[in-house]
Design an enzyme around this catalytic site. Structure first.
Site, PDB file in Angstrom:
ATOM      1  N   HIS A  45       0.842  -1.196   0.000  1.00  0.00           N
ATOM      2  CA  HIS A  45       0.000   0.000   0.000  1.00  0.00           C
ATOM      3  C   HIS A  45       0.881   1.251   0.000  1.00  0.00           C
ATOM      4  O   HIS A  45       2.091   1.176   0.251  1.00  0.00           O
ATOM      5  CB  HIS A  45      -0.952   0.016   1.212  1.00  0.00           C
ATOM      6  CG  HIS A  45      -0.288   0.081   2.543  1.00  0.00           C
ATOM      7  ND1 HIS A  45      -0.141  -1.005   3.379  1.00  0.00           N
ATOM      8  CD2 HIS A  45       0.287   1.123   3.200  1.00  0.00           C
ATOM      9  CE1 HIS A  45       0.485  -0.638   4.475  1.00  0.00           C
ATOM     10  NE2 HIS A  45       0.761   0.644   4.395  1.00  0.00           N
TER      11      HIS A  45
HETATM   12  P1  TYD Z   1      -2.576  -4.152   7.636  1.00  0.00           P
HETATM   13  O1  TYD Z   1      -2.939  -2.805   7.111  1.00  0.00           O
HETATM   14  O2  TYD Z   1      -3.118  -5.353   6.926  1.00  0.00           O
HETATM   15  O3  TYD Z   1      -1.009  -4.275   7.703  1.00  0.00           O
HETATM   16  P2  TYD Z   1       0.023  -4.052   6.488  1.00  0.00           P
HETATM   17  O4  TYD Z   1       0.840  -2.854   6.900  1.00  0.00           O
HETATM   18  O5  TYD Z   1       0.845  -5.266   6.374  1.00  0.00           O
HETATM   19  O6  TYD Z   1      -0.764  -3.761   5.249  1.00  0.00           O
HETATM   20  O7  TYD Z   1      -2.985  -4.187   9.166  1.00  0.00           O
HETATM   21  C1  TYD Z   1      -3.325  -5.403   9.823  1.00  0.00           C
HETATM   22  C2  TYD Z   1      -4.528  -5.150  10.706  1.00  0.00           C
HETATM   23  O8  TYD Z   1      -4.205  -4.246  11.760  1.00  0.00           O
HETATM   24  C3  TYD Z   1      -5.709  -4.573   9.960  1.00  0.00           C
HETATM   25  O9  TYD Z   1      -6.879  -5.233  10.427  1.00  0.00           O
HETATM   26  C4  TYD Z   1      -5.739  -3.127  10.379  1.00  0.00           C
HETATM   27  C5  TYD Z   1      -5.123  -3.160  11.765  1.00  0.00           C
HETATM   28  N1  TYD Z   1      -4.396  -1.948  12.129  1.00  0.00           N
HETATM   29  C6  TYD Z   1      -4.890  -1.134  13.126  1.00  0.00           C
HETATM   30  O10 TYD Z   1      -5.961  -1.389  13.720  1.00  0.00           O
HETATM   31  N2  TYD Z   1      -4.178  -0.030  13.490  1.00  0.00           N
HETATM   32  C7  TYD Z   1      -3.011   0.300  12.895  1.00  0.00           C
HETATM   33  O11 TYD Z   1      -2.389   1.324  13.264  1.00  0.00           O
HETATM   34  C8  TYD Z   1      -2.506  -0.540  11.839  1.00  0.00           C
HETATM   35  C9  TYD Z   1      -1.221  -0.202  11.136  1.00  0.00           C
HETATM   36  C10 TYD Z   1      -3.223  -1.650  11.497  1.00  0.00           C
END
Ligand code: TYD
Length: 131
Positions: A45
């Site tokens: 992303h």
């Molecule tokens: P995700 O966005 O999938 O991680 P990546 O950076 O690998 O794309 O995040 C994993 C999960 O954690 C998703 O359900 C969203 C949650 N999350 C939060 O609740 N707060 C945060 O600050 C972050 C970074 C993720």
């Protein structure tokens, strides 16, 4: 890359990270990834406005950075390395060692609306799309 200065002495190492000193923004959120399963690649992303500093506080991992024109891979293999990632940069995290702890300091609270999770949409957002 931001070089963080360890305050080492005979007891060991200590690193302090301060907003507007070591980090060029207000630190509104801290999160960290650990117990990452072998072979996992995550991220995929970009952010519309979020700025971040990534620090692998333990173990190692690699970060792919892509601005829509050029790609670079950065090794985070030392807790004194802080990787600044501004907005509009596509990132993927991979090659996590089993003991890796990847800590992220972020300029904003979590906001799914700030994410661009589709690569074609990212290319359009940064004006690099041919379509
Ligand atoms: P995700 O966005 O999938 O991680 P990546 O950076 O690998 O794309 O995040 C994993 C999960 O954690 C998703 O359900 C969203 C949650 N999350 C939060 O609740 N707060 C945060 O600050 C972050 C970074 C993720």
């Amino acid at each position: 890359m931001i070089k963080l200065v360890p305050h080492g002495d005979h007891r060991g190492q200590l690193i302090a990270v301060e907003e507007h000193k070591d980090v060029p923004f207000d630190i509104k959120r801290v999160y960290y990834m650990y117990d990452t399963v072998e072979g996992v690649r995550r991220g995929f992303h970009a952010h519309r406005s979020l700025e971040q500093i990534l620090i692998c506080t333990h173990g190692s991992c690699k970060i792919l950075l892509d601005d829509g024109s050029e790609k670079a891979v950065v090794d985070l293999d030392d807790p004194t390395k802080g990787l600044y990632i501004g907005n509009n940069i596509w990132r993927e995290m991979f090659d996590f060692s089993p003991d890796a702890v990847l800590m992220v300091l972020a300029s904003e609270l979590y906001d799914e609306a700030d994410y661009i999770r589709n690569y074609d949409e990212f290319l359009k957002f940064v004006g690099k799309s041919n379509g």
